[in-house]
Design an enzyme around this catalytic site. Structure first.
Site, short mmCIF file in Angstrom:
data_model
loop_
_atom_site.label_atom_id
_atom_site.label_comp_id
_atom_site.label_asym_id
_atom_site.label_seq_id
_atom_site.Cartn_x
_atom_site.Cartn_y
_atom_site.Cartn_z
N GLU A 145 0.82 -1.21 0.00
CA GLU A 145 0.00 0.00 0.00
C GLU A 145 0.86 1.26 0.00
O GLU A 145 1.84 1.35 0.73
CB GLU A 145 -0.92 0.01 1.23
CG GLU A 145 -1.87 -1.18 1.30
CD GLU A 145 -2.90 -1.22 0.17
OE1 GLU A 145 -3.04 -0.20 -0.54
OE2 GLU A 145 -3.55 -2.27 -0.01
N ARG A 151 -18.03 -1.25 5.62
CA ARG A 151 -19.10 -1.99 4.93
C ARG A 151 -19.76 -2.97 5.89
O ARG A 151 -20.95 -3.26 5.78
CB ARG A 151 -18.49 -2.73 3.73
CG ARG A 151 -19.43 -3.49 2.84
CD ARG A 151 -18.67 -4.18 1.71
NE ARG A 151 -17.57 -5.03 2.17
CZ ARG A 151 -17.73 -6.28 2.63
NH1 ARG A 151 -18.93 -6.82 2.67
NH2 ARG A 151 -16.69 -6.98 3.06
N CYS A 205 -7.89 -2.03 8.07
CA CYS A 205 -6.51 -2.03 7.56
C CYS A 205 -6.05 -0.62 7.21
O CYS A 205 -4.95 -0.21 7.57
CB CYS A 205 -6.39 -2.95 6.35
SG CYS A 205 -6.52 -4.69 6.78
N HIS A 235 -1.03 -5.79 2.05
CA HIS A 235 -2.26 -6.58 1.97
C HIS A 235 -1.95 -7.92 1.32
O HIS A 235 -1.30 -7.97 0.26
CB HIS A 235 -3.32 -5.84 1.13
CG HIS A 235 -4.40 -5.23 1.96
ND1 HIS A 235 -4.82 -3.93 1.79
CD2 HIS A 235 -5.17 -5.74 2.98
CE1 HIS A 235 -5.81 -3.67 2.66
NE2 HIS A 235 -6.03 -4.74 3.38
N1 PCA Z 1 -8.37 -7.07 6.43
C1 PCA Z 1 -9.32 -6.00 6.68
C2 PCA Z 1 -9.26 -5.74 8.16
C3 PCA Z 1 -8.51 -6.88 8.74
C4 PCA Z 1 -7.93 -7.58 7.61
O1 PCA Z 1 -7.14 -8.55 7.68
C5 PCA Z 1 -9.09 -4.77 5.81
O2 PCA Z 1 -8.59 -4.92 4.68
O3 PCA Z 1 -9.41 -3.67 6.23
#
Ligand code: PCA
Length: 208
Positions: A80, A90, A143, A164
């Site tokens: 990111e 959501r 996240c 991610h």
């Molecule tokens: N993914 C979510 C929150 C926790 C996770 O592992 C996100 O992308 O916000």
């Protein structure tokens, strides 16, 4: 010895596991590198995750912060580039909170750029044949909130950012893209190994 803070997330949205926690725990279990690795699993809760992350940063004064989480549906590891000052959930978080159109920090800037060497990390993952890409949005759920919070909580000059991960083979709902558990752990380990590298700046500025 440099201290690297590495976090994953608990399961959420009815899932039994979160591959990000599995990956950071696997990295911790096999870690033989030069850094002092501090590994933690954050709650999937807006308030609780930020509180825990700030406490970990205050306690360990890390030289780099790498937070990881699941981006279910993504076929690639996504490094990111930016956290935005927005919580727009959501689904409720694991504490039942569902903020909509609320800033992460009332008086904070609209966005904060990741300070990890994001292009360098994507280059390294790609060189290791791990599907990887830069990403311009970590979404508006927990996240993104953790990324934005981390970037505001570290001392100036400390690299911080968010990676991610796709589902792992053992956790993916049927029909969703996934990578092998070992591959996700290898991706996270490479991010740790290169967190303190200089950013990759090509003549012309782009790695694409
Ligand atoms: N993914 C979510 C929150 C926790 C996770 O592992 C996100 O992308 O916000």
């Amino acid at each position: 010895m440099a201290v690297i803070l590495l976090t994953g997330f608990e399961p959420f949205d009815g899932a039994a596991r979160n591959p990000s926690a599995d990956a950071v725990n696997a990295v911790a279990a096999g870690y033989d590198g030069p850094h002092d690795l501090v590994v933690a699993t954050l709650p999937v809760a807006f308030e609780g995750s930020a509180r825990r992350l700030r406490a970990l940063i205050a306690q360990h004064s890390p030289d780099a912060v790498i937070a990881t989480g699941l981006a279910g549906g993504s076929p690639r590891v996504a490094v990111e580039r930016v956290g935005v000052n927005l919580m727009d959930a959501r689904i409720p978080d694991n504490d039942g909170a569902q903020p909509v159109d609320v800033p992460s920090e009332t008086d904070g800037p609209a966005a904060r750029f990741a300070t990890l060497p994001v292009k360098r990390i994507v280059q390294v993952l790609t060189a290791h044949a791990i599907p990887a890409q830069l990403s311009l949005s970590a979404g508006s759920y927990v996240c993104n909130h953790v990324l934005y919070t981390a970037l505001g909580a570290v001392e100036p000059g400390i690299p911080a950012g968010f990676v991610h991960l796709p589902w792992s083979s053992g956790t993916a709902p049927s029909g969703t893209p996934h990578l092998a558990e070992e591959e996700l752990a290898r991706a996270v380990r490479l991010a740790v190994d290169h967190a303190l590298d200089a950013e990759a700046r090509e003549p012309g500025g782009s790695i694409w």
